[in-house]
Scaffold this motif. Sequence first.
Motif, mmCIF file in Angstrom:
data_model
loop_
_atom_site.group_PDB
_atom_site.id
_atom_site.type_symbol
_atom_site.label_atom_id
_atom_site.label_comp_id
_atom_site.label_asym_id
_atom_site.label_seq_id
_atom_site.Cartn_x
_atom_site.Cartn_y
_atom_site.Cartn_z
ATOM 1 N N PRO A 264 -9.073 2.600 -3.962
ATOM 2 C CA PRO A 264 -8.713 1.430 -4.785
ATOM 3 C C PRO A 264 -8.583 0.180 -3.910
ATOM 4 O O PRO A 264 -8.345 0.248 -2.700
ATOM 5 C CB PRO A 264 -7.366 1.828 -5.408
ATOM 6 N N VAL A 265 -8.726 -0.981 -4.564
ATOM 7 C CA VAL A 265 -8.649 -2.252 -3.834
ATOM 8 C C VAL A 265 -7.295 -2.434 -3.148
ATOM 9 O O VAL A 265 -7.245 -2.860 -1.977
ATOM 10 C CB VAL A 265 -8.954 -3.419 -4.793
ATOM 11 N N PRO A 266 -6.151 -2.140 -3.779
ATOM 12 C CA PRO A 266 -4.868 -2.304 -3.066
ATOM 13 C C PRO A 266 -4.786 -1.447 -1.812
ATOM 14 O O PRO A 266 -4.231 -1.880 -0.793
ATOM 15 C CB PRO A 266 -3.822 -1.888 -4.113
ATOM 16 N N VAL A 267 -5.325 -0.230 -1.868
ATOM 17 C CA VAL A 267 -5.274 0.637 -0.696
ATOM 18 C C VAL A 267 -6.127 0.057 0.439
ATOM 19 O O VAL A 267 -5.758 0.077 1.609
ATOM 20 C CB VAL A 267 -5.730 2.060 -1.061
ATOM 21 N N ARG A 268 -7.290 -0.486 0.081
ATOM 22 C CA ARG A 268 -8.149 -1.079 1.109
ATOM 23 C C ARG A 268 -7.487 -2.299 1.743
ATOM 24 O O ARG A 268 -7.568 -2.521 2.945
ATOM 25 C CB ARG A 268 -9.497 -1.457 0.488
ATOM 26 N N ARG A 269 -6.814 -3.101 0.913
ATOM 27 C CA ARG A 269 -6.110 -4.254 1.475
ATOM 28 C C ARG A 269 -4.972 -3.823 2.398
ATOM 29 O O ARG A 269 -4.766 -4.409 3.472
ATOM 30 C CB ARG A 269 -5.559 -5.119 0.344
ATOM 31 N N LEU A 270 -4.251 -2.785 1.989
ATOM 32 C CA LEU A 270 -3.177 -2.271 2.843
ATOM 33 C C LEU A 270 -3.732 -1.757 4.159
ATOM 34 O O LEU A 270 -3.163 -2.006 5.235
ATOM 35 C CB LEU A 270 -2.421 -1.163 2.105
#
Length: 364
Positions: A5-11
């Motif tokens: 997911p996008v939030p995981v990639r940003r993290l």
Amino acid sequence: MQLLPVPVRRLAAWCVVLLLVSGVGYVGIRLCSELRTAVTPVLLALLGTALLGPLYRRLVKAHVNRSVAAGITCVAVVAVVGGAVYIVVAALIDTGDQIVSSLKDAANSVSDHFGAAGTSLDDLASNAKELLTKFGGTAASNVISGVSVVGEAIAMAVLALLLVFFFLRDSDRAAGLLRSLAPQGNADLVEAMARRAFEGVEGFMRGTTVIALIDALCIGIGLLVLDVPGAFGLAALVFVGAYIPYLGAFLSGAVAVLVALADRGVVIGLWALGVVLAVQVLEGHVLQPMIQSRTVQMHPAVVMIAITAGASVAGILGMLLAVPLTAAAFGVVHELRERYASQDPNSVTPPGPSPAVSPAPSDS
């Protein structure tokens, strides 16, 4: 990576950035520790330049030659600091015997009222010869080590003073030098970051000077009211010691209490202790957080954490340099955030059709 997911990639991206920054910071700290003999005078010279800059600029505005103005500024600082140290040392030498006798009388009085608790001063005196014989070799090696440390400190102080002279005299060339060393197209950004960082250091030095003046005035007035000898010299010692957070105030306050105890007795010594403790509580809980947080534009909690971290990394020197270095880093971060935020198209482009789509009017 597309499966995440996008939030995981940003993290994950932020974690990589934090790891890189932490690694670079750790390597930088290790390099500075290995090269501390050369790095410490440079950092101290930058602090001195930030503190003495206003005096130097006033002399230059008065049409004094730059080299002469820088020399006068450095000589004035040496004279003030040296005079304060001389006054304090002279006062301590005059009352040294009284301090020792007062401490011994106080210890005997405590022993008479509460009984012997461990080894008394007389026992230590009778066993001094045996202790010196047993630990003579260790003491000699410690003395030699101490002499080398003092010599290194003196050498670094002299180098820092010379660097202050050159930094003041050539301050007008600093911007040009930075722009010449900056990568192509980034000269404005490098100069802006350097100015922000130096403004943070100047803010710290101004705040520390204000705190030192308040501490010296309060303790000096208290010692004058108590009729303690050498009150002016002790106030000067408090002023100088305030530039070393916490420890400097403790040591200078302890000297003032000992002098009061030696010359005026236990009651006046206790009053002097009360004055010193009251001023230090005022500094630690009111002046230090409020003034420093305004001058260096950091939250009081950040100031306290920076001082604690600096002490754990480099001791007293780390306590002295932690806040100005943190202020410089915050200045650089603020400058980068402002510049990149202003360049962010999402922050300046309103929703809907862009006005750039319409044709531009013709000049003809």
